[in-house]
Design a protein around this motif. Structure first.
Motif, PDB file in Angstrom:
ATOM      1  N   ILE A   6      -4.409   0.129   0.742  1.00  0.00           N
ATOM      2  CA  ILE A   6      -4.746  -0.547   1.995  1.00  0.00           C
ATOM      3  C   ILE A   6      -3.758  -0.083   3.068  1.00  0.00           C
ATOM      4  O   ILE A   6      -2.546  -0.044   2.827  1.00  0.00           O
ATOM      5  N   GLU A  54       6.678   4.258   1.514  1.00  0.00           N
ATOM      6  CA  GLU A  54       6.068   2.986   1.912  1.00  0.00           C
ATOM      7  C   GLU A  54       6.071   2.108   0.665  1.00  0.00           C
ATOM      8  O   GLU A  54       5.311   2.367  -0.265  1.00  0.00           O
ATOM      9  N   GLU A  56       5.164  -1.088  -1.507  1.00  0.00           N
ATOM     10  CA  GLU A  56       3.990  -1.966  -1.441  1.00  0.00           C
ATOM     11  C   GLU A  56       3.824  -2.770  -2.727  1.00  0.00           C
ATOM     12  O   GLU A  56       4.136  -2.271  -3.816  1.00  0.00           O
ATOM     13  N   ASP A  85       3.929   4.283  -1.816  1.00  0.00           N
ATOM     14  CA  ASP A  85       2.845   5.129  -1.305  1.00  0.00           C
ATOM     15  C   ASP A  85       3.524   6.243  -0.501  1.00  0.00           C
ATOM     16  O   ASP A  85       3.761   6.094   0.693  1.00  0.00           O
ATOM     17  N   LYS A 106      -1.760  12.016   1.580  1.00  0.00           N
ATOM     18  CA  LYS A 106      -1.652  10.760   0.825  1.00  0.00           C
ATOM     19  C   LYS A 106      -1.910  10.901  -0.674  1.00  0.00           C
ATOM     20  O   LYS A 106      -1.390  10.127  -1.461  1.00  0.00           O
TER      21      LYS A 106
HETATM   22 ZN    ZN Z   1       0.694   2.641   2.401  1.00  0.00          ZN
END
Ligand code: ZN
Length: 203
Positions: A6, A54, A56, A85, A106
């Motif tokens: 997300i 990141e 999460e 991430d 990504k």
């Molecule tokens: Zn992320």
């Protein structure tokens, strides 16, 4: 299995990247080859000069389902952890500028290290789960599920309208503010509440 991520689920992080606050969840996917095998370092990829972390919260789906109603969504997960991430921010910026998909930024190999999973029952309230990331001993990111724009249940209801969820799938639920560049030789430690769920080095 697949990994669903997300984007923009915390107001402060959307602002730090100059993104608007979304009205619906934004999601993208990583393949299973994005997982970092246990006890491995994260090797900094040679195609990027600006890989960001990141941190999460990550949900593990434990039942197959599609078109899941929000009120039943809690029956589809019972474990969670913390993951990174990893994002090649330079490639992502280029994709965004050209209106292209983000996969190369990504979904690359080992871009999704995930810690040990804990039962959701160890938390009194799923909307108050603290987590954090230390790099070289310094606290870099601190988040709490209470600050998410879209709850776990809302995410599952939304995503399952489009994509069937299967037992074993993972959902990265978005990052709070404080993202930044990873460097070779960094030492990452991921925390779920007070418990360290993963550590690894960047090489
Ligand atoms: Zn992320």
């Amino acid at each position: 299995m697949k990994i669903i991520c997300i984007g923009r689920n915390y107001v402060a992080h959307a602002k730090e990247l100059n993104n608007p606050i979304p009205e619906k969840p934004v999601f993208f996917m990583k393949p299973d080859t994005a997982l970092l095998p246990p006890h491995n370092p994260f090797f900094y990829p040679d195609f990027s000069n600006d890989v960001h972390y990141e941190a999460e919260l990550v949900l593990k789906i434990n039942k197959n389902g599609r078109h899941i109603a929000e009120k039943f969504a809690h029956k589809y997960y019972n474990e969670l952890s913390v993951g990174i991430d990893f994002t090649a921010r330079d490639l992502q910026a280029d994709c965004k500028k050209k209106g292209l998909p983000w996969e190369i930024a990504k979904a690359f190999d080992f871009s999704a290290p995930v810690g040990n999973f804990k039962s959701i029952n160890t938390f009194e309230n799923t909307s108050n789960i603290p987590f954090g990331l230390k790099i070289n001993g310094d606290l870099r990111q601190q988040g709490n599920s209470s600050n998410m724009i879209f709850s776990f249940d809302r995410i599952i209801a939304y995503v399952s309208q489009f994509v069937t969820l299967r037992s074993g799938d993972l959902i990265f639920t978005g990052t709070p503010e404080g993202v930044g560049p990873a460097q070779r030789e960094d030492y990452f430690e991921l925390f779920l509440a007070d418990e360290k769920v993963l550590d690894f080095k960047v090489k």
